[in-house]
Design a protein around this motif. Structure first.
Motif, PDB file in Angstrom:
ATOM      1  N   VAL A 109       0.862  -1.180   0.000  1.00  0.00           N
ATOM      2  CA  VAL A 109       0.000   0.000   0.000  1.00  0.00           C
ATOM      3  C   VAL A 109       0.897   1.227   0.000  1.00  0.00           C
ATOM      4  CG1 VAL A 109      -1.779   1.272   1.251  1.00  0.00           C
ATOM      5  CG2 VAL A 109      -1.821  -1.229   1.231  1.00  0.00           C
ATOM      6  N   SER A 110       0.804   2.027  -1.055  1.00  0.00           N
ATOM      7  CA  SER A 110       1.680   3.196  -1.201  1.00  0.00           C
ATOM      8  C   SER A 110       0.898   4.473  -0.926  1.00  0.00           C
ATOM      9  CB  SER A 110       2.269   3.255  -2.614  1.00  0.00           C
ATOM     10  OG  SER A 110       3.073   2.119  -2.855  1.00  0.00           O
ATOM     11  N   ARG A 111       1.476   5.331  -0.121  1.00  0.00           N
ATOM     12  CA  ARG A 111       0.920   6.642   0.184  1.00  0.00           C
ATOM     13  C   ARG A 111       2.032   7.677   0.079  1.00  0.00           C
ATOM     14  NH1 ARG A 111      -2.811   4.178  -0.705  1.00  0.00           N
ATOM     15  NH2 ARG A 111      -4.734   3.830   0.486  1.00  0.00           N
ATOM     16  N   ALA A 112       1.664   8.952   0.161  1.00  0.00           N
ATOM     17  CA  ALA A 112       2.668  10.015   0.018  1.00  0.00           C
ATOM     18  C   ALA A 112       3.733   9.920   1.096  1.00  0.00           C
ATOM     19  CB  ALA A 112       1.980  11.385   0.068  1.00  0.00           C
ATOM     20  N   VAL A 113       3.338   9.454   2.300  1.00  0.00           N
ATOM     21  CA  VAL A 113       4.304   9.400   3.403  1.00  0.00           C
ATOM     22  C   VAL A 113       5.169   8.147   3.352  1.00  0.00           C
ATOM     23  CG1 VAL A 113       2.891  10.804   4.928  1.00  0.00           C
ATOM     24  CG2 VAL A 113       2.561   8.326   4.880  1.00  0.00           C
ATOM     25  N   GLY A 114       4.853   7.208   2.460  1.00  0.00           N
ATOM     26  CA  GLY A 114       5.658   5.993   2.364  1.00  0.00           C
ATOM     27  C   GLY A 114       4.827   4.792   1.950  1.00  0.00           C
ATOM     28  N   SER A 115       5.474   3.646   1.865  1.00  0.00           N
ATOM     29  CA  SER A 115       4.812   2.407   1.471  1.00  0.00           C
ATOM     30  C   SER A 115       4.853   1.409   2.616  1.00  0.00           C
ATOM     31  CB  SER A 115       5.499   1.798   0.239  1.00  0.00           C
ATOM     32  OG  SER A 115       5.405   2.669  -0.874  1.00  0.00           O
ATOM     33  N   ILE A 116       3.756   0.666   2.758  1.00  0.00           N
ATOM     34  CA  ILE A 116       3.653  -0.357   3.792  1.00  0.00           C
ATOM     35  C   ILE A 116       3.349  -1.684   3.126  1.00  0.00           C
ATOM     36  CG2 ILE A 116       2.385  -1.129   5.835  1.00  0.00           C
ATOM     37  CD1 ILE A 116       1.787   1.742   6.490  1.00  0.00           C
ATOM     38  N   ASN A 117       4.064  -2.718   3.548  1.00  0.00           N
ATOM     39  CA  ASN A 117       3.879  -4.047   2.983  1.00  0.00           C
ATOM     40  C   ASN A 117       3.135  -4.923   3.984  1.00  0.00           C
ATOM     41  OD1 ASN A 117       4.888  -6.997   2.371  1.00  0.00           O
ATOM     42  ND2 ASN A 117       5.257  -5.802   0.514  1.00  0.00           N
ATOM     43  N   TYR A 118       2.016  -5.502   3.542  1.00  0.00           N
ATOM     44  CA  TYR A 118       1.233  -6.395   4.390  1.00  0.00           C
ATOM     45  C   TYR A 118       1.321  -7.817   3.846  1.00  0.00           C
ATOM     46  CZ  TYR A 118      -1.071  -2.200   6.244  1.00  0.00           C
ATOM     47  OH  TYR A 118      -1.334  -0.994   6.833  1.00  0.00           O
ATOM     48  N   PRO A 119       1.463  -8.817   4.717  1.00  0.00           N
ATOM     49  CA  PRO A 119       1.434 -10.208   4.235  1.00  0.00           C
ATOM     50  C   PRO A 119       0.039 -10.575   3.748  1.00  0.00           C
ATOM     51  CG  PRO A 119       1.446 -10.144   6.640  1.00  0.00           C
ATOM     52  CD  PRO A 119       1.640  -8.724   6.177  1.00  0.00           C
ATOM     53  N   ALA A 120      -0.028 -11.357   2.686  1.00  0.00           N
ATOM     54  CA  ALA A 120      -1.330 -11.748   2.127  1.00  0.00           C
ATOM     55  C   ALA A 120      -1.193 -13.061   1.376  1.00  0.00           C
ATOM     56  CB  ALA A 120      -1.870 -10.648   1.207  1.00  0.00           C
ATOM     57  N   SER A 121      -0.698 -14.069   2.065  1.00  0.00           N
ATOM     58  CA  SER A 121      -0.574 -15.402   1.467  1.00  0.00           C
ATOM     59  C   SER A 121      -1.810 -16.209   1.859  1.00  0.00           C
ATOM     60  CB  SER A 121       0.703 -16.086   1.969  1.00  0.00           C
ATOM     61  OG  SER A 121       0.818 -17.384   1.432  1.00  0.00           O
ATOM     62  N   PHE A 122      -2.750 -16.316   0.953  1.00  0.00           N
ATOM     63  CA  PHE A 122      -4.018 -16.955   1.252  1.00  0.00           C
ATOM     64  C   PHE A 122      -4.458 -17.836   0.080  1.00  0.00           C
ATOM     65  CE2 PHE A 122      -4.741 -12.937  -0.859  1.00  0.00           C
ATOM     66  CZ  PHE A 122      -5.668 -13.245  -1.846  1.00  0.00           C
ATOM     67  N   MET A 123      -5.411 -18.707   0.350  1.00  0.00           N
ATOM     68  CA  MET A 123      -6.067 -19.473  -0.705  1.00  0.00           C
ATOM     69  C   MET A 123      -7.338 -18.743  -1.097  1.00  0.00           C
ATOM     70  SD  MET A 123      -5.895 -23.554   0.083  1.00  0.00           S
ATOM     71  CE  MET A 123      -7.146 -23.817  -1.178  1.00  0.00           C
ATOM     72  N   LEU A 124      -7.494 -18.473  -2.373  1.00  0.00           N
ATOM     73  CA  LEU A 124      -8.708 -17.835  -2.859  1.00  0.00           C
ATOM     74  C   LEU A 124      -9.728 -18.911  -3.215  1.00  0.00           C
ATOM     75  CD1 LEU A 124     -10.332 -15.372  -3.868  1.00  0.00           C
ATOM     76  CD2 LEU A 124      -9.237 -15.703  -6.095  1.00  0.00           C
ATOM     77  N   VAL A 125     -10.900 -18.808  -2.622  1.00  0.00           N
ATOM     78  CA  VAL A 125     -12.026 -19.672  -2.974  1.00  0.00           C
ATOM     79  C   VAL A 125     -13.158 -18.763  -3.411  1.00  0.00           C
ATOM     80  CG1 VAL A 125     -13.645 -21.449  -2.215  1.00  0.00           C
ATOM     81  CG2 VAL A 125     -11.318 -21.410  -1.309  1.00  0.00           C
ATOM     82  N   ALA A 126     -13.574 -18.909  -4.657  1.00  0.00           N
ATOM     83  CA  ALA A 126     -14.654 -18.084  -5.195  1.00  0.00           C
ATOM     84  C   ALA A 126     -15.843 -18.970  -5.528  1.00  0.00           C
ATOM     85  CB  ALA A 126     -14.178 -17.336  -6.443  1.00  0.00           C
ATOM     86  N   ALA A 127     -17.028 -18.382  -5.498  1.00  0.00           N
ATOM     87  CA  ALA A 127     -18.250 -19.104  -5.857  1.00  0.00           C
ATOM     88  C   ALA A 127     -19.093 -18.227  -6.757  1.00  0.00           C
ATOM     89  CB  ALA A 127     -19.029 -19.497  -4.605  1.00  0.00           C
ATOM     90  N   MET A 128     -19.737 -18.834  -7.722  1.00  0.00           N
ATOM     91  CA  MET A 128     -20.598 -18.084  -8.626  1.00  0.00           C
ATOM     92  C   MET A 128     -21.687 -18.987  -9.176  1.00  0.00           C
ATOM     93  SD  MET A 128     -18.127 -17.753 -12.002  1.00  0.00           S
ATOM     94  CE  MET A 128     -19.444 -17.206 -13.099  1.00  0.00           C
TER      95      MET A 128
END
Length: 507
Positions: A329-348
């Motif tokens: 996530v980048s903003r004017a004051v700097g960038s922050i890195n968040y972990p996001a290792s997940f399994m995506l399960v979608a339904a339709m």
């Protein structure tokens, strides 16, 4: 008079030490806060004044300047109330300053001096330990959460007066200790089980393959066929959560204030945001950036029900976390890195009305309406989904059956065995599952026999499967072979993997 108190500022899912400096000077009574303090921090002056007076201490009628250093990092939230109040009392000479340097203080004050819970107690404790401090003083409600960090003193307090007495060498505070292994075992039980689901054996098999190789899944079927029920039980068959993974998940939920009284997250997270969610809500952001749903689903499952109903721009921001396992996530004051290792399960649903594949109900959608509905999900996103499986409507015989099927624990044993094979295979690559294989890994580990090559040729040329499906089929085939303990990919493994590309055959 000058006093300094240690506190912490949340930055992403981590915390940085903040030095709260308080200066008392002669002049008109006023309180000024500097050091990039946000609204909640600036409002704390009225809470602090009332809390100090209602605890029986005199509030200095002087010019008070509070600096939150380092001054180039934004400070937000109410956790600075306690260190600021203690600092003012120390500068006034009511607290021994020599003991302040050993502890990190966080907590919100109520008007009567009670200390209320805060967000981010776990990252703050990690910061205190990293800085070599002796201990941390924080709200009693947050003390068990903080105590999962070993080798640091954790003191939970209820009132400001307790902190003052403790720092002056008076009444000793009880140290909070927890049995980390015991807590982990206590909270690692799931409330649902795969044997709750009747029928749908081929879908259960597909989810077992997905869990074994960390493959993303999309379930396509009419309303009421059990897509959501199956997705909610997927975390129960994922590999056992390790202690380090549990601490990562707990830090993220702690920052968001979502622990709900639990000291540790010991089960795989399951997040199911509504389709009206914004892109910032999904991946994180805001004026003061916070983790989104993809980070809250870290080491677990992100379930997107009614996938075509999500806004196109919201779905497109999923590409980076699906590919990299983190989000920036980048903003004017700097960038922050968040972990996001997940399994995506979608339904339709298979069509706008939902009954295109239902043999009992007639579909009233035209081919163009069906195509338009499915095209809401972009090709690049589908390209990152390895397993596409149809979920048919259940028949009465299946609904009335008393056969419970396999339990989640039994399926998880097979998944753990297959995943251990993959961890051993990729130990020098820094990845842990087949779904994370790159092109070189596929060439090295996904060689197929001659009979399997014939099947792949038919799938690509005769069934109309896209070229992008080729590597996905090989990855899934490798996982199926691992489940069976086979070193080589057999034709049967490739055949089963081809069956999991139902959307490719129709688009």
């Amino acid at each position: 008079m000058l006093a300094k108190v240690n506190s912490a500022a949340l930055y992403g899912i981590d915390a940085l030490r903040v030095e709260v400096e308080i200066d008392l000077a002669a002049g008109l009574p006023q309180l000024a806060t500097v050091g990039l303090a946000e609204g909640a921090v600036k409002e704390s002056k009225d809470r602090i004044r009332a809390a100090v007076k209602n605890c029986g201490y005199s509030f200095p009628a002087k010019k008070i300047t509070i600096n939150l250093a380092p001054a180039d990092i934004k400070k937000e939230g109410s956790a600075y109330d306690l260190p600021m109040a203690v600092g003012i009392l120390a500068a006034e000479g009511l607290i021994q300053k020599d003991r302040l340097r050993d502890y990190l203080l966080v907590g919100e004050l109520s008007l009567d001096g009670e200390i209320k819970p805060i967000r981010g107690a776990l990252p703050a404790t990690v910061a205190a330990k990293r800085e070599g401090l002796k201990g941390i003083i924080l709200p009693e409600v947050n003390s068990r959460e903080a105590a999962v960090i070993q080798d640091i003193d954790v003191f939970g307090v209820q009132r400001l007066s307790q902190v003052v007495e403790f720092l002056n060498g008076g009444n000793a505070l009880p140290e909070t200790r927890v049995d980390l292994a015991g807590l982990f075992n206590l909270h690692c039980q799931y409330q649902s089980d795969f044997n709750d689901v009747k029928g749908q054996q081929h879908v259960k098999r597909a989810l077992e393959v997905a869990a074994a190789g960390a493959h993303n899944v999309i379930l396509v079927g009419p309303p009421g066929s059990g897509k959501t029920m199956l997705a909610k039980r997927l975390p129960t068959i994922l590999p056992d959560l390790t202690l380090s993974e549990a601490l990562e998940c707990t830090k993220i939920h702690s920052v968001m204030g979502l622990l709900d009284g639990k000291p540790i997250i010991a089960t795989r997270p399951f997040r199911s945001p509504h389709h009206t969610i914004s892109d910032a809500g999904l991946v994180g952001g805001g004026t003061v950036p916070k983790p989104g749903e993809v980070s809250l689903a870290h080491n677990g499952v992100l379930f997107l029900d009614e996938l075509p109903e999500f806004k196109r721009n919201v779905l497109e921001v999923l590409r980076q976390p699906l590919e990299d396992g983190n989000i920036t996530v980048s903003r004017a004051v700097g960038s922050i890195n968040y972990p996001a290792s997940f399994m995506l399960v979608a339904a339709m649903n298979p069509c706008p009305c939902g009954f295109f594949t239902d043999p009992q109900k007639e579909c009233g959608c035209t081919p163009s309406q069906i195509q338009r509905y499915r095209s809401r999900v972009s090709g690049p996103l589908l390209d990152r989904i390895d397993i596409q499986v149809e979920v048919p409507a259940l028949r009465y015989q299946e609904l009335a059956s008393r056969d419970a099927g396999e339990s989640s624990a039994l399926i998880r044993q097979r998944v753990n065995t297959a995943r251990s094979i993959q961890i051993q295979r990729f130990q020098k690559r820094g990845i842990h599952a087949n779904a994370q294989m790159g092109t070189k890994d596929i060439k090295r580990h996904c060689a197929v026999k001659e009979g399997a090559e014939k099947l792949l040729e038919v799938a690509i040329n005769k069934l109309g499967l896209s070229a992008r499906a080729y590597s996905r089929i090989l990855k899934v085939s490798r996982t199926i072979a691992d489940l069976e303990g086979s070193e080589e990919i057999q034709p049967a493994h490739v055949s089963e993997a081809i069956q999991y590309r139902s959307l490719d055959r129709r688009l």
